[in-house]
Every structure is written in structure tokens, then in C-alpha cells.
Write a protein that holds these residues in place. Structure first.
Motif, PDB file in Angstrom:
ATOM      1  N   GLU A 103       0.947  -1.283  -0.098  1.00 18.07           N
ATOM      2  CA  GLU A 103       0.021  -0.025   0.009  1.00 18.07           C
ATOM      3  C   GLU A 103       0.878   1.449   0.075  1.00 18.07           C
ATOM      4  OE1 GLU A 103      -3.822   1.731   2.178  1.00 18.07           O
ATOM      5  OE2 GLU A 103      -3.010  -0.306   3.002  1.00 18.07           O
ATOM      6  N   GLY A 104       0.263   2.220  -0.682  1.00 16.88           N
ATOM      7  CA  GLY A 104       1.198   3.514  -0.905  1.00 16.88           C
ATOM      8  C   GLY A 104       2.074   3.182  -2.383  1.00 16.88           C
ATOM      9  N   LEU A 105       2.907   2.283  -2.455  1.00 11.78           N
ATOM     10  CA  LEU A 105       3.438   1.868  -3.833  1.00 11.78           C
ATOM     11  C   LEU A 105       2.441   1.705  -5.054  1.00 11.78           C
ATOM     12  CD1 LEU A 105       6.768   0.497  -2.519  1.00 11.78           C
ATOM     13  CD2 LEU A 105       6.332   2.908  -2.880  1.00 11.78           C
ATOM     14  N   ASP A 106       1.392   1.033  -4.510  1.00 11.96           N
ATOM     15  CA  ASP A 106       0.561   0.658  -5.624  1.00 11.96           C
ATOM     16  C   ASP A 106      -0.386   1.754  -5.740  1.00 11.96           C
ATOM     17  OD1 ASP A 106      -1.143   1.132  -3.093  1.00 11.96           O
ATOM     18  OD2 ASP A 106      -2.361  -0.778  -3.136  1.00 11.96           O
ATOM     19  N   HIS A 107      -0.697   2.806  -4.887  1.00  9.68           N
ATOM     20  CA  HIS A 107      -1.292   3.820  -5.615  1.00  9.68           C
ATOM     21  C   HIS A 107      -0.450   4.659  -6.199  1.00  9.68           C
ATOM     22  CE1 HIS A 107      -4.705   3.104  -2.808  1.00  9.68           C
ATOM     23  NE2 HIS A 107      -4.092   3.290  -1.966  1.00  9.68           N
ATOM     24  N   ALA A 108       0.841   4.690  -5.959  1.00  9.73           N
ATOM     25  CA  ALA A 108       1.865   5.632  -6.902  1.00  9.73           C
ATOM     26  C   ALA A 108       2.060   4.730  -8.274  1.00  9.73           C
ATOM     27  CB  ALA A 108       3.469   5.285  -6.108  1.00  9.73           C
ATOM     28  N   ALA A 109       1.967   3.466  -8.448  1.00  4.45           N
ATOM     29  CA  ALA A 109       2.011   2.849  -9.631  1.00  4.45           C
ATOM     30  C   ALA A 109       1.010   3.231 -10.572  1.00  4.45           C
ATOM     31  CB  ALA A 109       2.047   1.334  -9.372  1.00  4.45           C
ATOM     32  N   GLU A 110      -0.324   3.105  -9.742  1.00  5.93           N
ATOM     33  CA  GLU A 110      -1.591   3.503 -10.581  1.00  5.93           C
ATOM     34  C   GLU A 110      -1.372   5.072 -11.038  1.00  5.93           C
ATOM     35  OE1 GLU A 110      -4.770   2.855  -7.775  1.00  5.93           O
ATOM     36  OE2 GLU A 110      -3.890   0.885  -7.342  1.00  5.93           O
ATOM     37  N   ALA A 111      -0.973   5.880 -10.196  1.00 12.01           N
ATOM     38  CA  ALA A 111      -1.038   7.313 -10.589  1.00 12.01           C
ATOM     39  C   ALA A 111      -0.051   7.408 -11.873  1.00 12.01           C
ATOM     40  CB  ALA A 111      -0.459   8.270  -9.390  1.00 12.01           C
ATOM     41  N   GLY A 112       1.232   6.851 -11.795  1.00 13.63           N
ATOM     42  CA  GLY A 112       1.994   6.970 -12.966  1.00 13.63           C
ATOM     43  C   GLY A 112       1.466   6.455 -14.362  1.00 13.63           C
ATOM     44  N   LEU A 113       0.403   5.646 -14.361  1.00 18.09           N
ATOM     45  CA  LEU A 113      -0.283   5.435 -15.515  1.00 18.09           C
ATOM     46  C   LEU A 113      -1.444   6.238 -15.809  1.00 18.09           C
ATOM     47  CD1 LEU A 113      -0.988   1.390 -14.569  1.00 18.09           C
ATOM     48  CD2 LEU A 113       0.697   2.419 -16.277  1.00 18.09           C
ATOM     49  N   HIS A 114      -1.981   7.002 -14.942  1.00 15.41           N
ATOM     50  CA  HIS A 114      -3.417   7.768 -15.213  1.00 15.41           C
ATOM     51  C   HIS A 114      -3.138   8.703 -16.249  1.00 15.41           C
ATOM     52  CE1 HIS A 114      -6.481   5.976 -12.918  1.00 15.41           C
ATOM     53  NE2 HIS A 114      -5.525   5.790 -11.993  1.00 15.41           N
ATOM     54  N   ALA A 115      -2.021   9.441 -16.229  1.00 17.26           N
ATOM     55  CA  ALA A 115      -1.719  10.644 -17.291  1.00 17.26           C
ATOM     56  C   ALA A 115      -1.955   9.895 -18.639  1.00 17.26           C
ATOM     57  CB  ALA A 115      -0.420  11.189 -17.095  1.00 17.26           C
ATOM     58  N   ALA A 144       5.772   5.698  -9.529  1.00 13.71           N
ATOM     59  CA  ALA A 144       4.993   6.308 -10.496  1.00 13.71           C
ATOM     60  C   ALA A 144       5.888   6.553 -11.854  1.00 13.71           C
ATOM     61  CB  ALA A 144       4.474   7.445  -9.929  1.00 13.71           C
ATOM     62  N   THR A 145       6.971   6.889 -11.833  1.00 12.78           N
ATOM     63  CA  THR A 145       7.564   7.019 -12.991  1.00 12.78           C
ATOM     64  C   THR A 145       8.065   5.379 -13.646  1.00 12.78           C
ATOM     65  OG1 THR A 145       8.922   9.056 -12.189  1.00 12.78           O
ATOM     66  CG2 THR A 145      10.210   7.568 -13.898  1.00 12.78           C
ATOM     67  N   ALA A 146       8.353   4.315 -12.996  1.00 13.65           N
ATOM     68  CA  ALA A 146       8.596   3.027 -13.426  1.00 13.65           C
ATOM     69  C   ALA A 146       7.323   2.705 -14.148  1.00 13.65           C
ATOM     70  CB  ALA A 146       9.087   2.074 -12.162  1.00 13.65           C
ATOM     71  N   ALA A 147       5.947   2.790 -13.454  1.00 14.76           N
ATOM     72  CA  ALA A 147       4.751   2.482 -14.173  1.00 14.76           C
ATOM     73  C   ALA A 147       4.786   3.048 -15.506  1.00 14.76           C
ATOM     74  CB  ALA A 147       3.612   2.531 -13.299  1.00 14.76           C
ATOM     75  N   GLU A 148       4.835   4.374 -15.493  1.00 17.11           N
ATOM     76  CA  GLU A 148       4.596   5.120 -16.620  1.00 17.11           C
ATOM     77  C   GLU A 148       5.646   4.590 -17.787  1.00 17.11           C
ATOM     78  OE1 GLU A 148       4.296   9.660 -18.375  1.00 17.11           O
ATOM     79  OE2 GLU A 148       4.827   9.295 -16.181  1.00 17.11           O
TER      80      GLU A 148
END
Length: 187
Positions: A103-115, A144-148
Motif C-alpha cells: 500500500e502506498g506504492l500501489d497507488h503510486a504505480a496507478e498514478a503513474g499510469l493515469h496521465a 509512478a515513474t517506473a509504471a509510466e
């Protein structure tokens, strides 16, 4: 696998790292599942980023798969980690990581994809983020950067473009190219 390094940033991309599979049942997703294209074209990759800042070494590992689909919608899913005691595994770069996406890093990964997800510029298909690794120095910003960046790598692979220029750009500048790799889904 390829690895790129500078004095402050490193990135490694490989085909698959099953030891970092996310087995938890909890996930977040969006849109109805698109029907996959029957040609069997799919792209899967695992990406690990490392960034040194202020004496700390931040790391993030994410992986997944993109399968082109028909229509104009992208279905996506990010799996989350629910294992209580993960065993450290060797990452793509030097050092061990714990498998999972807490938790926390999961939301960051999602945020990296959202844009990119919200831009409407993505081709139809199915995107699944189902591999991840972290350590005590992992940061939400780097996840977030890694997911994007992984999304860019997966799209490049699915449509026959090299992923290396995107990775080189991030390692050299710390920024992801503003535009997604050009794809022609009619080809």
C-alpha cells in the motif's frame, strides 16, 4: 536483458521475472475488457529503475503485459501484494528486492499510469501490471515513474518499436518522453 547506467540513474529491462509475480487477489482496474487481437502479438517486460538522490538509492521494479485489442478501449489492471512475509529476490540491478507492491506504492504505480490512461491516446487492448519489487529505499515517486515508463516499453514492444530510446532518455535526463511511442493499430 539490457542495462543502462549513469552516475545518478540506472535502468534494466528484461522479459520476465516470475519471482516478482504479484499473487494477491486485490487489484484495481478500469474499463471493460477489450477483445484481444488474434494475431498473438503481445508484449511483456520487467523494468527496474534506480535513482540516487541525496545519498539515498531509490529503487522500483514493475512488470506486466500489454496485448493489443480490437475497438477503442484499453482495459487495465494493477495487482497488489497481499503476502505477509516475502522472501528477498535478486533484482535486475545489483541487490535484492522484496517481491510485492505494498500500500502506498500501489497507488503510486496507478498514478503513474493515469496521465496516459486519461489521455485517450492509448490503443485498445489489455494492460496488466502483475510484477513488482521494492526495498526500504523505494519511493512512491520512482514507482509512478517506473509504471509510466513500463507502459512506454510495453507499447513499443507490442508495435515493433525499440524500447531502448525511451529508457536512454530517462537514464540521461530523469524524464520520460512526453509522447507515447507511435502505434498504428491498423498495420
Amino acid at each position: 536483458m539490457f542495462v543502462l547506467r549513469t552516475s545518478g540513474r540506472s535502468a534494466a529491462v528484461d522479459d520476465d521475472c516470475r519471482e516478482f509475480s504479484l499473487l494477491g487477489k486485490r487489484h484495481v482496474s478500469g474499463l471493460a475488457l477489450a477483445r484481444p487481437v488474434t494475431t498473438g502479438v503481445r508484449s511483456h517486460a520487467v523494468l527496474e529503475l534506480q535513482q540516487d538522490h541525496g545519498g539515498a538509492r531509490f529503487r522500483a521494479l514493475v512488470g506486466g503485459e500489454f496485448v493489443p485489442g480490437e475497438g477503442d478501449r484499453l482495459a487495465w489492471r494493477v495487482r497488489h501484494w497481499e503476502t505477509v512475509r516475502p522472501t528477498p529476490q535478486q533484482g535486475l540491478l545489483c541487490g535484492a528486492l522484496l517481491p510485492g507492491l505494498p500500500e502506498g506504492l500501489d497507488h503510486a504505480a496507478e498514478a503513474g499510469l493515469h496521465a496516459d490512461l486519461d489521455s485517450g491516446a492509448l490503443p485498445a487492448g489489455r494492460l496488466v501490471i502483475d510484477r513488482a519489487g521494492y526495498d526500504q529505499e523505494s519511493s512512491s515517486v520512482l514507482f509512478a515513474t517506473a509504471a509510466e515508463l513500463l507502459l512506454h516499453v510495453l507499447l513499443a514492444g507490442a508495435f515493433g518499436s525499440p524500447a531502448e530510446p525511451v529508457i536512454r532518455s530517462w537514464v540521461a535526463t530523469g524524464r520520460i518522453p512526453a509522447e507515447l511511442p507511435r502505434v498504428d493499430v491498423r498495420a
